[in-house]
Write an enzyme that holds these catalytic residues in place. Structure first.
Site, PDB file in Angstrom:
ATOM      1  N   LYS A   1     -11.090 -12.755  -0.189  1.00  0.00           N
ATOM      2  CA  LYS A   1     -10.760 -12.583   1.219  1.00  0.00           C
ATOM      3  C   LYS A   1     -11.616 -11.415   1.735  1.00  0.00           C
ATOM      4  O   LYS A   1     -11.798 -10.462   0.985  1.00  0.00           O
ATOM      5  CB  LYS A   1      -9.270 -12.245   1.395  1.00  0.00           C
ATOM      6  CG  LYS A   1      -8.316 -13.315   0.851  1.00  0.00           C
ATOM      7  CD  LYS A   1      -6.879 -12.809   0.808  1.00  0.00           C
ATOM      8  CE  LYS A   1      -5.962 -13.822   0.141  1.00  0.00           C
ATOM      9  NZ  LYS A   1      -4.562 -13.398   0.012  1.00  0.00           N
TER      10      LYS A   1
ATOM     11  N   SER B   1      -3.380 -16.574  -2.894  1.00  0.00           N
ATOM     12  CA  SER B   1      -3.375 -15.180  -3.359  1.00  0.00           C
ATOM     13  C   SER B   1      -4.638 -14.835  -4.146  1.00  0.00           C
ATOM     14  O   SER B   1      -5.226 -15.698  -4.790  1.00  0.00           O
ATOM     15  CB  SER B   1      -2.152 -14.964  -4.252  1.00  0.00           C
ATOM     16  OG  SER B   1      -2.240 -13.759  -4.960  1.00  0.00           O
ATOM     17  N   ALA B   2      -5.000 -13.548  -4.124  1.00  0.00           N
ATOM     18  CA  ALA B   2      -6.144 -13.071  -4.922  1.00  0.00           C
ATOM     19  C   ALA B   2      -5.737 -12.830  -6.370  1.00  0.00           C
ATOM     20  O   ALA B   2      -6.587 -12.686  -7.248  1.00  0.00           O
ATOM     21  CB  ALA B   2      -6.682 -11.773  -4.326  1.00  0.00           C
TER      22      ALA B   2
ATOM     23  N   LYS C   1      -4.869  -3.348  -1.013  1.00  0.00           N
ATOM     24  CA  LYS C   1      -4.098  -4.561  -0.692  1.00  0.00           C
ATOM     25  C   LYS C   1      -5.038  -5.743  -0.473  1.00  0.00           C
ATOM     26  O   LYS C   1      -5.959  -5.658   0.348  1.00  0.00           O
ATOM     27  CB  LYS C   1      -3.280  -4.352   0.577  1.00  0.00           C
ATOM     28  CG  LYS C   1      -1.987  -3.612   0.349  1.00  0.00           C
ATOM     29  CD  LYS C   1      -1.183  -3.587   1.639  1.00  0.00           C
ATOM     30  CE  LYS C   1       0.124  -2.868   1.478  1.00  0.00           C
ATOM     31  NZ  LYS C   1       0.818  -2.728   2.773  1.00  0.00           N
TER      32      LYS C   1
ATOM     33  N   ASP D   1       0.517 -15.630   1.252  1.00  0.00           N
ATOM     34  CA  ASP D   1      -0.022 -14.637   0.344  1.00  0.00           C
ATOM     35  C   ASP D   1       1.144 -14.229  -0.564  1.00  0.00           C
ATOM     36  O   ASP D   1       2.311 -14.485  -0.235  1.00  0.00           O
ATOM     37  CB  ASP D   1      -0.528 -13.430   1.161  1.00  0.00           C
ATOM     38  CG  ASP D   1      -0.946 -12.279   0.284  1.00  0.00           C
ATOM     39  OD1 ASP D   1      -1.705 -12.519  -0.672  1.00  0.00           O
ATOM     40  OD2 ASP D   1      -0.519 -11.142   0.551  1.00  0.00           O
ATOM     41  N   LEU D   2       0.864 -13.650  -1.716  1.00  0.00           N
ATOM     42  CA  LEU D   2       1.951 -13.301  -2.649  1.00  0.00           C
ATOM     43  C   LEU D   2       2.357 -11.824  -2.540  1.00  0.00           C
ATOM     44  O   LEU D   2       3.443 -11.495  -2.066  1.00  0.00           O
ATOM     45  CB  LEU D   2       1.507 -13.616  -4.088  1.00  0.00           C
ATOM     46  CG  LEU D   2       2.494 -13.234  -5.187  1.00  0.00           C
ATOM     47  CD1 LEU D   2       3.763 -14.068  -5.107  1.00  0.00           C
ATOM     48  CD2 LEU D   2       1.852 -13.404  -6.566  1.00  0.00           C
ATOM     49  N   ASP D   3       1.416 -10.943  -2.967  1.00  0.00           N
ATOM     50  CA  ASP D   3       1.727  -9.512  -3.030  1.00  0.00           C
ATOM     51  C   ASP D   3       1.896  -8.941  -1.619  1.00  0.00           C
ATOM     52  O   ASP D   3       0.977  -9.017  -0.808  1.00  0.00           O
ATOM     53  CB  ASP D   3       0.592  -8.770  -3.752  1.00  0.00           C
ATOM     54  CG  ASP D   3       0.420  -9.235  -5.195  1.00  0.00           C
ATOM     55  OD1 ASP D   3       1.412  -9.243  -5.925  1.00  0.00           O
ATOM     56  OD2 ASP D   3      -0.708  -9.598  -5.576  1.00  0.00           O
TER      57      ASP D   3
ATOM     58  N   THR E   1       4.728  -6.068  -5.061  1.00  0.00           N
ATOM     59  CA  THR E   1       4.111  -5.698  -6.333  1.00  0.00           C
ATOM     60  C   THR E   1       3.120  -4.551  -6.176  1.00  0.00           C
ATOM     61  O   THR E   1       2.603  -4.058  -7.178  1.00  0.00           O
ATOM     62  CB  THR E   1       3.383  -6.917  -6.941  1.00  0.00           C
ATOM     63  OG1 THR E   1       2.760  -7.602  -5.876  1.00  0.00           O
ATOM     64  CG2 THR E   1       4.346  -7.831  -7.667  1.00  0.00           C
TER      65      THR E   1
ATOM     66  N   GLU F   1       0.330 -13.227   5.871  1.00  0.00           N
ATOM     67  CA  GLU F   1      -0.514 -12.230   5.195  1.00  0.00           C
ATOM     68  C   GLU F   1      -0.108 -10.798   5.536  1.00  0.00           C
ATOM     69  O   GLU F   1       0.291 -10.526   6.657  1.00  0.00           O
ATOM     70  CB  GLU F   1      -1.967 -12.400   5.666  1.00  0.00           C
ATOM     71  CG  GLU F   1      -2.898 -13.044   4.681  1.00  0.00           C
ATOM     72  CD  GLU F   1      -3.131 -12.241   3.411  1.00  0.00           C
ATOM     73  OE1 GLU F   1      -2.808 -11.051   3.349  1.00  0.00           O
ATOM     74  OE2 GLU F   1      -3.667 -12.835   2.459  1.00  0.00           O
ATOM     75  N   ASP F   2      -0.262  -9.886   4.561  1.00  0.00           N
ATOM     76  CA  ASP F   2       0.016  -8.468   4.834  1.00  0.00           C
ATOM     77  C   ASP F   2      -1.252  -7.619   4.775  1.00  0.00           C
ATOM     78  O   ASP F   2      -1.171  -6.409   4.992  1.00  0.00           O
ATOM     79  CB  ASP F   2       1.026  -7.909   3.818  1.00  0.00           C
ATOM     80  CG  ASP F   2       0.407  -7.744   2.442  1.00  0.00           C
ATOM     81  OD1 ASP F   2      -0.294  -8.680   1.992  1.00  0.00           O
ATOM     82  OD2 ASP F   2       0.599  -6.690   1.817  1.00  0.00           O
TER      83      ASP F   2
HETATM   84  C1  BG6 Z   1      -3.772  -9.063  -4.527  1.00  0.00           C
HETATM   85  C2  BG6 Z   1      -3.223  -7.657  -4.495  1.00  0.00           C
HETATM   86  O1  BG6 Z   1      -2.799  -9.965  -4.113  1.00  0.00           O
HETATM   87  O2  BG6 Z   1      -4.177  -9.409  -5.850  1.00  0.00           O
HETATM   88  C3  BG6 Z   1      -4.244  -6.687  -5.060  1.00  0.00           C
HETATM   89  O3  BG6 Z   1      -2.900  -7.302  -3.160  1.00  0.00           O
HETATM   90  C4  BG6 Z   1      -4.658  -7.120  -6.457  1.00  0.00           C
HETATM   91  O4  BG6 Z   1      -3.694  -5.386  -5.090  1.00  0.00           O
HETATM   92  C5  BG6 Z   1      -5.172  -8.571  -6.403  1.00  0.00           C
HETATM   93  O5  BG6 Z   1      -5.678  -6.278  -6.980  1.00  0.00           O
HETATM   94  C6  BG6 Z   1      -5.557  -9.098  -7.796  1.00  0.00           C
HETATM   95  O6  BG6 Z   1      -4.402  -9.183  -8.566  1.00  0.00           O
HETATM   96  P1  BG6 Z   1      -4.314  -9.336 -10.149  1.00  0.00           P
HETATM   97  O7  BG6 Z   1      -2.857  -9.586 -10.391  1.00  0.00           O
HETATM   98  O8  BG6 Z   1      -5.154 -10.533 -10.502  1.00  0.00           O
HETATM   99  O9  BG6 Z   1      -4.853  -8.090 -10.761  1.00  0.00           O
HETATM  100 MG    MG Z   2      -0.960  -9.215   0.075  1.00  0.00          MG
END
Ligand code: BG6
Ligand code: MG
Length: 216
Positions: free
Chosen positions: A144, A113-114, A44, A8-10, A16, A168-169
């Site tokens: 997810k 990542s989302a 998150k 996962d990224l964030d 972030t 994952e967090d």
């Molecule tokens: C997830 C974050 O990785 O991505 C969420 O944890 C965020 O907080 C989601 O809303 C979507 O991200 P983005 O950058 O497309 O707005």
């Molecule tokens: Mg995350």
């Protein structure tokens, strides 16, 4: 046999969440609704669309579709202003080391990542070249805890789900990995990420080989 790692990224590679918070808070102020740091925690792993819907709900407001679209665009412009200033110093402790260890073990690496900003963020922090596959909010349609994001990552790495470990967090992310039949490592509060197979407070707290792979 483990052959691949999906990150996962964030909250796993970069912190972030604070920038998402600042941008959502700016929007909430303009809309005259309250938005707290505790509520931000619940965003998150939640998509941009899912996040604005929750904020409207918490604030007790509804907006017409064109305004929802408008605020998602504006929020993202603000978010990108913050993200643009990111540098490798904002890689979370241990993340670069775990990526390096995975490489030295000959494992393939995907992002799961989302976010729709993942490529930009990985470029800013200088990690883009470490990834064999990038799967993010631009390529998947289901959020997810649907496993689509991780199953797509495994497929692009040409691996079976059982051959992958996910980091994952977020609760929804841990559930997505379990739903996809993968081994999942929860990064953060163990009491929150109870469904994970392994739990660590941070990416700096374990060795991939001796603490995870050799124990599967
Ligand atoms: C997830 C974050 O990785 O991505 C969420 O944890 C965020 O907080 C989601 O809303 C979507 O991200 P983005 O950058 O497309 O707005
Ligand atoms: Mg995350």
């Amino acid at each position: 046999m483990i052959r691949g790692i999906i990150f996962d990224l964030d909250g796993v590679i970069v912190d972030t969440a604070k920038y998402h918070y600042l941008a959502w808070q700016r929007m909430a102020q303009k809309l005259g609704v309250k938005f707290t740091e505790e509520e931000n925690e619940q965003l998150k792993g939640v998509s941009r669309r899912g996040s604005i819907e929750k904020i409207m709900n918490w604030g007790g407001i509804t907006l017409p579709e064109h305004e929802i679209e408008h605020w998602m665009k504006v929020k993202n412009e603000w978010y990108l202003e913050y993200v643009e200033a990111m540098s490798p110093s904002e890689i979370l402790p241990g993340a670069a080391e775990i990526i390096a260890e995975a490489k030295s073990l000959g494992l393939k690496i995907s992002l799961g990542s989302a976010s729709k900003n993942s490529q930009f963020i990985l470029e800013r922090v200088g990690l883009i070249q470490e990834f064999d596959a990038l799967v993010d909010g631009n390529v998947v349609s289901a959020s997810k805890p649907d496993p689509e994001v991780f199953l797509t990552g495994a497929k692009l790495l040409q691996l079976d789900p059982e051959e992958c470990i996910v980091f994952e967090d977020a609760v929804a992310g841990v559930q997505a990995a379990k739903n996809g039949n993968m081994t999942v490592v929860g990064i953060g509060d163990e009491t929150v990420l109870q469904e994970a197979d392994f739990n660590f407070q941070s990416m700096a707290d374990f060795s991939l080989k001796s603490d995870i792979i050799e124990k599967i």
